[in-house]
Design an enzyme around this catalytic site. Sequence first.
Site, PDB file in Angstrom:
ATOM      1  N   ILE A 175      -9.335  -4.120   3.266  1.00 19.31           N
ATOM      2  CA  ILE A 175     -10.383  -4.955   3.874  1.00 19.31           C
ATOM      3  C   ILE A 175      -9.785  -6.244   4.442  1.00 19.31           C
ATOM      4  CG2 ILE A 175     -12.487  -6.276   3.348  1.00 19.31           C
ATOM      5  CD1 ILE A 175     -13.080  -4.075   1.169  1.00 19.31           C
TER       6      ILE A 175
ATOM      7  N   TYR B  45     -13.747  -5.865 -14.203  1.00 12.62           N
ATOM      8  CA  TYR B  45     -13.804  -6.023 -12.743  1.00 12.62           C
ATOM      9  C   TYR B  45     -15.227  -6.438 -12.344  1.00 12.62           C
ATOM     10  CZ  TYR B  45     -13.569  -4.655  -7.796  1.00 12.62           C
ATOM     11  OH  TYR B  45     -13.617  -4.650  -6.418  1.00 12.62           O
TER      12      TYR B  45
HETATM   13  N1  LIG Z   1     -12.160  -0.851  -1.863  1.00 10.92           N
HETATM   14  C1  LIG Z   1     -13.344  -0.977  -2.429  1.00 10.92           C
HETATM   15  O1  LIG Z   1     -14.045   0.032  -2.707  1.00 10.92           O
HETATM   16  C2  LIG Z   1     -13.898  -2.337  -2.736  1.00 10.92           C
HETATM   17  C3  LIG Z   1     -15.241  -2.411  -3.125  1.00 10.92           C
HETATM   18  C4  LIG Z   1     -15.778  -3.649  -3.420  1.00 10.92           C
HETATM   19  C5  LIG Z   1     -15.006  -4.786  -3.333  1.00 10.92           C
HETATM   20  N2  LIG Z   1     -13.700  -4.687  -2.959  1.00 10.92           N
HETATM   21  C6  LIG Z   1     -12.937  -5.930  -2.901  1.00 10.92           C
HETATM   22  O2  LIG Z   1     -12.425  -6.106  -1.600  1.00 10.92           O
HETATM   23  C7  LIG Z   1     -11.236  -6.891  -1.672  1.00 10.92           C
HETATM   24  C8  LIG Z   1     -10.124  -6.178  -0.908  1.00 10.92           C
HETATM   25  O3  LIG Z   1      -9.834  -4.973  -1.593  1.00 10.92           O
HETATM   26  P1  LIG Z   1      -9.242  -3.666  -0.885  1.00 10.92           P
HETATM   27  O4  LIG Z   1     -10.117  -2.546  -1.240  1.00 10.92           O
HETATM   28  O5  LIG Z   1      -8.951  -3.976   0.527  1.00 10.92           O
HETATM   29  O6  LIG Z   1      -7.920  -3.491  -1.753  1.00 10.92           O
HETATM   30  P2  LIG Z   1      -6.372  -3.400  -1.359  1.00 10.92           P
HETATM   31  O7  LIG Z   1      -5.698  -3.048  -2.631  1.00 10.92           O
HETATM   32  O8  LIG Z   1      -6.215  -2.500  -0.184  1.00 10.92           O
HETATM   33  O9  LIG Z   1      -6.017  -4.891  -0.920  1.00 10.92           O
HETATM   34  C9  LIG Z   1      -5.962  -5.938  -1.848  1.00 10.92           C
HETATM   35  C10 LIG Z   1      -4.804  -6.835  -1.464  1.00 10.92           C
HETATM   36  O10 LIG Z   1      -4.790  -7.931  -2.400  1.00 10.92           O
HETATM   37  C11 LIG Z   1      -3.434  -8.223  -2.664  1.00 10.92           C
HETATM   38  N3  LIG Z   1      -3.298  -8.935  -3.946  1.00 10.92           N
HETATM   39  C12 LIG Z   1      -3.398  -8.433  -5.197  1.00 10.92           C
HETATM   40  N4  LIG Z   1      -3.138  -9.396  -6.104  1.00 10.92           N
HETATM   41  C13 LIG Z   1      -2.865 -10.526  -5.411  1.00 10.92           C
HETATM   42  C14 LIG Z   1      -2.510 -11.843  -5.769  1.00 10.92           C
HETATM   43  N5  LIG Z   1      -2.361 -12.212  -7.052  1.00 10.92           N
HETATM   44  N6  LIG Z   1      -2.304 -12.758  -4.788  1.00 10.92           N
HETATM   45  C15 LIG Z   1      -2.436 -12.403  -3.488  1.00 10.92           C
HETATM   46  N7  LIG Z   1      -2.741 -11.164  -3.077  1.00 10.92           N
HETATM   47  C16 LIG Z   1      -2.961 -10.234  -4.034  1.00 10.92           C
HETATM   48  C17 LIG Z   1      -2.738  -6.871  -2.697  1.00 10.92           C
HETATM   49  O11 LIG Z   1      -1.333  -7.019  -2.515  1.00 10.92           O
HETATM   50  C18 LIG Z   1      -3.433  -6.147  -1.562  1.00 10.92           C
HETATM   51  O12 LIG Z   1      -2.737  -6.299  -0.347  1.00 10.92           O
HETATM   52  C19 LIG Z   1     -10.922  -7.073  -3.160  1.00 10.92           C
HETATM   53  O13 LIG Z   1     -11.392  -8.323  -3.579  1.00 10.92           O
HETATM   54  C20 LIG Z   1     -11.730  -5.959  -3.802  1.00 10.92           C
HETATM   55  O14 LIG Z   1     -12.054  -6.266  -5.139  1.00 10.92           O
HETATM   56  C21 LIG Z   1     -13.124  -3.493  -2.654  1.00 10.92           C
END
Ligand SMILES: NC(=O)c1ccc[n+]([C@@H]2O[C@H](COP(=O)([O-])OP(=O)(O)OC[C@H]3O[C@@H](n4cnc5c(N)ncnc54)[C@H](O)[C@@H]3O)[C@@H](O)[C@H]2O)c1
Length: 252
Positions: free
Chosen positions: A20, A160
């Site tokens: 995202i 979470y």
């Molecule tokens: N994918 C889903 O279904 C979903 C649903 C609801 C919410 N979200 C939220 O959306 C956001 C993005 O998630 P995503 O699905 O794109 O996941 P993703 O794993 O593709 O991306 C998350 C990114 O955060 C980075 N990250 C992790 N720990 C970190 C830290 N300590 N400092 C800096 N960067 C860090 C990772 O390296 C990664 O690039 C998150 O907050 C996640 O909780 C995702």
Amino acid sequence: MAPNDFTGQVALVTGGGSGIGRATCLQLARDGARVVVTDFNVKTASETLSLMPNPEKHLALQMDVTQQSAVQSVITTARDKYGEPPSLLVNAAGILITDPSVDKTGTDVINVNLKGIFLVTQAFTEELLRGNEGAQEGKGVIVNIASIVGKIGHPDFRYYAASKGGVITYSKSCAAEMARKGIRVNCVLPGLVDTAMTKPLSEELRQSIVDKTPLRRSGKPEEIAEVIVFLLSRRSSFMVGACVEVTGGEGM
Ligand SMILES: NC(=O)c1ccc[n+]([C@@H]2O[C@H](COP(=O)([O-])OP(=O)(O)OC[C@H]3O[C@@H](n4cnc5c(N)ncnc54)[C@H](O)[C@@H]3O)[C@@H](O)[C@H]2O)c1
């Protein structure tokens, strides 16, 4: 639909190396912003940069959101490069740990998903408001990424879900305080989205979520990013403290 116009604005995105966060960086660049792509993983942040049309306009930096000094140093580097601090912030960095034996107390999840947002928001607003504490609108915008499970909970993701519930109430609290200082804060609650984060989920768990989603599918990162950039844009100028569900109907 009229395009967003971020010309002249500097945007800081956390977790910009994947999913995202990456989709948001690409749409911000598409719509004219200068983007500071940050991630714990600098290699993936640089890959995001390489997907943009004019990479030299943008920056890719390593930043662990749990480390206050790293966060401060990124804000300073961005300000020095562009001659002004970022005025747009997307807090997208996050982790999901499903194995209860890995993070037994939920500390890691709370540190990244919640404390990380505290630290980045604090440094961003401090820099943006320095010498400019007046109430005029349009100084800055923050979008925090929570989750639909922060509203409805989930038996497999209790820490979470708690961290994301915290993001929702933190966003509303900040929104009330910051609106008076000219910064709008809103938050997005995605449902199940196809990213690296959800790849390790079992097929059974994925299917159980899809079964509860009226649209009967998972989302794409770009579908979440479109809502994020709308909330960042002037087109949402009367939105403050909103928690926008982008879930295909799950948890409505
Ligand atoms: N994918 C889903 O279904 C979903 C649903 C609801 C919410 N979200 C939220 O959306 C956001 C993005 O998630 P995503 O699905 O794109 O996941 P993703 O794993 O593709 O991306 C998350 C990114 O955060 C980075 N990250 C992790 N720990 C970190 C830290 N300590 N400092 C800096 N960067 C860090 C990772 O390296 C990664 O690039 C998150 O907050 C996640 O909780 C995702």
